[in-house]
Design an enzyme around this catalytic site. Structure first.
Site, PDB file in Angstrom:
ATOM      1  N   CYS A 126       0.854  -1.187   0.000  1.00 58.13           N
ATOM      2  CA  CYS A 126       0.000   0.000   0.000  1.00 58.13           C
ATOM      3  C   CYS A 126       0.888   1.233   0.000  1.00 58.13           C
ATOM      4  CB  CYS A 126      -0.917  -0.001   1.218  1.00 58.13           C
ATOM      5  SG  CYS A 126      -1.992   1.453   1.345  1.00 58.13           S
ATOM      6  N   GLU A 169      -8.924  -0.546  -2.912  1.00 57.36           N
ATOM      7  CA  GLU A 169      -9.210   0.888  -2.988  1.00 57.36           C
ATOM      8  C   GLU A 169     -10.548   1.227  -2.345  1.00 57.36           C
ATOM      9  OE1 GLU A 169      -6.835   2.801  -3.669  1.00 57.36           O
ATOM     10  OE2 GLU A 169      -5.559   1.183  -4.411  1.00 57.36           O
TER      11      GLU A 169
END
Length: 214
Positions: A126, A169
């Site tokens: 991430c 997301e």
């Protein structure tokens, strides 16, 4: 550049972010904006500013580089994300992970629902948790709902690696980080990843680090 004031209206915050040239600063884990559910987009940004924001997210995603970026990751609590994946990976990785090229797209107010019970586990990273990766078991197929950048409705089935990106997301927009879903025994630094766990699947890591795969 100073961080946008959390009390400022969203449009003012976005204008402040866009005032500087170059990629937007990506906030890191520990910033509260990553832990708050994002506000549904309902016209808070006028069309010209919204288009500029989409382009800034795209530029920032490319520069990072990454295959997805959610608005909270640049400090803006709106349910907006962008995704794009050239899938420039070896064929064995592409086949094992179901990773196929994805063109650039904007997701506005996205949500997903699982399709079937199949799950797949792979290492994830991430941009807001730099330097680390961990194995996350996710739904192998999901139904994506939401809108595109023109307000057109989205209702489509997504599978393989694109489904993983959608889930990652969209989770950001709910205040969830991938680490919340990860097998923490798999947590590995980028250095260890490069040296040990670059295989197409995490089976070797599971055996060596002592965690189960679905």
């Amino acid at each position: 550049m100073a961080a946008p004031n959390d009390r400022a209206p969203l449009a003012e915050r976005v204008e402040e972010l866009l005032a500087a040239d170059g990629p937007l600063p990506i906030v890191a884990a520990g910033d509260p904006v990553l832990r708050r559910p994002a506000e549904p987009f309902d016209g808070q940004l006028e069309p010209a500013l919204l288009a500029r924001f989409f382009e800034a997210l795209r530029h920032t995603m490319h520069a990072a580089p990454g295959v997805g970026l959610a608005a909270p990751q640049v400090g803006v609590g709106l349910r907006i994300a962008v995704v794009e994946d050239p899938a420039a990976v070896p064929d064995e990785v592409r086949l094992a992970r179901g990773r196929v090229p994805q063109p650039f797209r904007v997701l506005v107010n996205p949500s997903y629902t699982p399709v079937g019970g199949s799950r797949a586990a792979f290492f994830e990273g991430c941009l807001s948790v730099p330097g680390w990766q961990a194995v996350v078991a996710r739904h192998a197929e999901v139904r994506l709902h939401g809108e595109d950048e023109r307000g057109r409705a989205l209702d489509e089935l997504v599978s393989g690696w694109p489904a993983r990106i959608v889930q990652h997301e969209t989770d950001h927009l709910d205040g969830t980080l991938y680490l919340d879903r990860a097998e923490l025994r798999s947590l590995s630094s980028q250095t260890e990843m490069a040296q040990r766990w670059t295989q197409p699947t995490p089976e070797a890591a599971a055996a060596a680090l002592g965690f189960a795969l679905p």
